[in-house]
Write a protein that holds these residues in place. Structure first.
Motif, PDB file in Angstrom:
ATOM      1  N   GLY A 296     120.536  86.092 -45.957  1.00  0.00           N
ATOM      2  CA  GLY A 296     120.986  86.339 -47.326  1.00  0.00           C
ATOM      3  C   GLY A 296     120.446  85.401 -48.381  1.00  0.00           C
ATOM      4  N   ALA A 297     119.623  84.429 -48.008  1.00  0.00           N
ATOM      5  CA  ALA A 297     119.016  83.549 -49.013  1.00  0.00           C
ATOM      6  C   ALA A 297     118.118  84.401 -49.910  1.00  0.00           C
ATOM      7  N   THR A 298     118.096  84.092 -51.192  1.00  0.00           N
ATOM      8  CA  THR A 298     117.266  84.861 -52.122  1.00  0.00           C
ATOM      9  C   THR A 298     116.333  83.992 -52.956  1.00  0.00           C
ATOM     10  N   LEU A 299     116.514  82.683 -52.965  1.00  0.00           N
ATOM     11  CA  LEU A 299     115.673  81.798 -53.773  1.00  0.00           C
ATOM     12  C   LEU A 299     114.797  80.959 -52.856  1.00  0.00           C
ATOM     13  N   LEU A 300     113.500  81.049 -53.051  1.00  0.00           N
ATOM     14  CA  LEU A 300     112.538  80.257 -52.293  1.00  0.00           C
ATOM     15  C   LEU A 300     111.808  79.358 -53.279  1.00  0.00           C
ATOM     16  N   ASP A 301     111.760  78.074 -52.975  1.00  0.00           N
ATOM     17  CA  ASP A 301     111.119  77.098 -53.857  1.00  0.00           C
ATOM     18  C   ASP A 301     110.088  76.326 -53.045  1.00  0.00           C
ATOM     19  N   PRO A 302     108.811  76.553 -53.272  1.00  0.00           N
ATOM     20  CA  PRO A 302     107.793  75.873 -52.482  1.00  0.00           C
ATOM     21  C   PRO A 302     107.626  74.390 -52.806  1.00  0.00           C
ATOM     22  N   ALA A 303     108.337  73.890 -53.801  1.00  0.00           N
ATOM     23  CA  ALA A 303     108.317  72.453 -54.118  1.00  0.00           C
ATOM     24  C   ALA A 303     106.900  71.891 -54.096  1.00  0.00           C
ATOM     25  N   GLY A 304     106.113  72.314 -55.073  1.00  0.00           N
ATOM     26  CA  GLY A 304     104.700  71.967 -55.126  1.00  0.00           C
ATOM     27  C   GLY A 304     104.370  70.497 -55.057  1.00  0.00           C
ATOM     28  N   HIS A 305     105.294  69.621 -55.405  1.00  0.00           N
ATOM     29  CA  HIS A 305     104.955  68.192 -55.380  1.00  0.00           C
ATOM     30  C   HIS A 305     104.964  67.618 -53.971  1.00  0.00           C
ATOM     31  N   ARG A 306     105.450  68.366 -52.990  1.00  0.00           N
ATOM     32  CA  ARG A 306     105.464  67.849 -51.621  1.00  0.00           C
ATOM     33  C   ARG A 306     104.526  68.605 -50.697  1.00  0.00           C
ATOM     34  N   ASP A 307     103.902  69.647 -51.159  1.00  0.00           N
ATOM     35  CA  ASP A 307     103.132  70.472 -50.235  1.00  0.00           C
ATOM     36  C   ASP A 307     101.720  69.957 -50.038  1.00  0.00           C
ATOM     37  N   GLY A 308     101.000  70.631 -49.205  1.00  0.00           N
ATOM     38  CA  GLY A 308      99.621  70.271 -48.896  1.00  0.00           C
ATOM     39  C   GLY A 308      98.650  71.017 -49.780  1.00  0.00           C
ATOM     40  N   MET A 309      98.684  70.776 -51.071  1.00  0.00           N
ATOM     41  CA  MET A 309      97.724  71.332 -52.019  1.00  0.00           C
ATOM     42  C   MET A 309      97.776  72.862 -52.049  1.00  0.00           C
ATOM     43  N   GLY A 310      98.972  73.427 -52.190  1.00  0.00           N
ATOM     44  CA  GLY A 310      99.127  74.873 -52.273  1.00  0.00           C
ATOM     45  C   GLY A 310      99.484  75.535 -50.955  1.00  0.00           C
ATOM     46  N   HIS A 311      99.586  74.766 -49.893  1.00  0.00           N
ATOM     47  CA  HIS A 311      99.888  75.323 -48.574  1.00  0.00           C
ATOM     48  C   HIS A 311     101.231  76.054 -48.559  1.00  0.00           C
ATOM     49  N   ASN A 312     102.259  75.486 -49.183  1.00  0.00           N
ATOM     50  CA  ASN A 312     103.572  76.152 -49.185  1.00  0.00           C
ATOM     51  C   ASN A 312     103.513  77.507 -49.882  1.00  0.00           C
ATOM     52  N   GLU A 313     102.769  77.600 -50.961  1.00  0.00           N
ATOM     53  CA  GLU A 313     102.656  78.866 -51.669  1.00  0.00           C
ATOM     54  C   GLU A 313     101.981  79.916 -50.793  1.00  0.00           C
ATOM     55  N   MET A 314     100.927  79.524 -50.089  1.00  0.00           N
ATOM     56  CA  MET A 314     100.247  80.463 -49.203  1.00  0.00           C
ATOM     57  C   MET A 314     101.142  80.841 -48.025  1.00  0.00           C
ATOM     58  N   LEU A 315     101.913  79.882 -47.524  1.00  0.00           N
ATOM     59  CA  LEU A 315     102.855  80.162 -46.449  1.00  0.00           C
ATOM     60  C   LEU A 315     103.902  81.182 -46.898  1.00  0.00           C
ATOM     61  N   LEU A 316     104.464  80.990 -48.093  1.00  0.00           N
ATOM     62  CA  LEU A 316     105.425  81.962 -48.618  1.00  0.00           C
ATOM     63  C   LEU A 316     104.783  83.334 -48.780  1.00  0.00           C
ATOM     64  N   ARG A 317     103.573  83.365 -49.304  1.00  0.00           N
ATOM     65  CA  ARG A 317     102.868  84.641 -49.464  1.00  0.00           C
ATOM     66  C   ARG A 317     102.820  85.403 -48.147  1.00  0.00           C
ATOM     67  N   ASP A 318     102.430  84.717 -47.096  1.00  0.00           N
ATOM     68  CA  ASP A 318     102.303  85.372 -45.802  1.00  0.00           C
ATOM     69  C   ASP A 318     103.664  85.723 -45.206  1.00  0.00           C
ATOM     70  N   ALA A 319     104.641  84.845 -45.386  1.00  0.00           N
ATOM     71  CA  ALA A 319     105.955  85.059 -44.775  1.00  0.00           C
ATOM     72  C   ALA A 319     106.727  86.208 -45.418  1.00  0.00           C
ATOM     73  N   ILE A 320     106.517  86.442 -46.713  1.00  0.00           N
ATOM     74  CA  ILE A 320     107.285  87.513 -47.366  1.00  0.00           C
ATOM     75  C   ILE A 320     106.476  88.804 -47.502  1.00  0.00           C
ATOM     76  N   ARG A 321     105.256  88.806 -47.024  1.00  0.00           N
ATOM     77  CA  ARG A 321     104.442  90.034 -47.077  1.00  0.00           C
ATOM     78  C   ARG A 321     105.194  91.150 -46.358  1.00  0.00           C
ATOM     79  N   GLY A 322     105.282  92.283 -47.007  1.00  0.00           N
ATOM     80  CA  GLY A 322     105.979  93.422 -46.428  1.00  0.00           C
ATOM     81  C   GLY A 322     107.442  93.513 -46.808  1.00  0.00           C
ATOM     82  N   ARG A 323     107.985  92.460 -47.395  1.00  0.00           N
ATOM     83  CA  ARG A 323     109.377  92.494 -47.862  1.00  0.00           C
ATOM     84  C   ARG A 323     109.444  93.198 -49.203  1.00  0.00           C
TER      85      ARG A 323
END
Length: 77
Positions: free
Chosen positions: A24-51
Motif C-alpha cells: 500500500g505504499a504510494t510515495l517513492l523518494d529516490p533521495a538523489g543526494h545519497r544515490d550512485g549518480m542516478g542509480h536510484n532513479e533507474m532502479l525505480l524506473r525498472d521496478a515500477i515498469r508495468g505498474r
C-alpha cells in the motif's frame, strides 16, 4: 537502495520496492543526494515498469553532483 560507498543489490532493492507497493505504499523518494549518480532513479524506473501510474508517486527534489573522483561538486535543482 544505492550508495556510492557500497555495492547495490538491484534484485533485492526491486523486491523491496514491489513489497512496499503491494503493501500500500504510494510515495517513492529516490533521495538523489545519497544515490550512485542516478542509480536510484533507474532502479525505480525498472521496478515500477508495468505498474499503473496511480500505483505510485515519485518525489524528486534535487540532486547533488559529484566530480569524476566522487567528490561533491554542487547541486542540481
Amino acid at each position: 537502495m544505492s550508495n556510492p560507498c557500497r555495492p547495490a543489490d538491484d534484485a533485492e532493492s526491486a523486491s523491496t520496492i514491489h513489497a512496499a507497493l503491494d503493501a500500500g505504499a504510494t510515495l517513492l523518494d529516490p533521495a538523489g543526494h545519497r544515490d550512485g549518480m542516478g542509480h536510484n532513479e533507474m532502479l525505480l524506473r525498472d521496478a515500477i515498469r508495468g505498474r499503473q501510474p496511480e500505483d505510485a508517486q515519485i518525489s524528486m527534489k534535487f540532486g547533488l553532483l559529484r566530480d569524476p573522483r566522487g567528490r561533491w561538486n554542487g547541486a542540481d535543482g
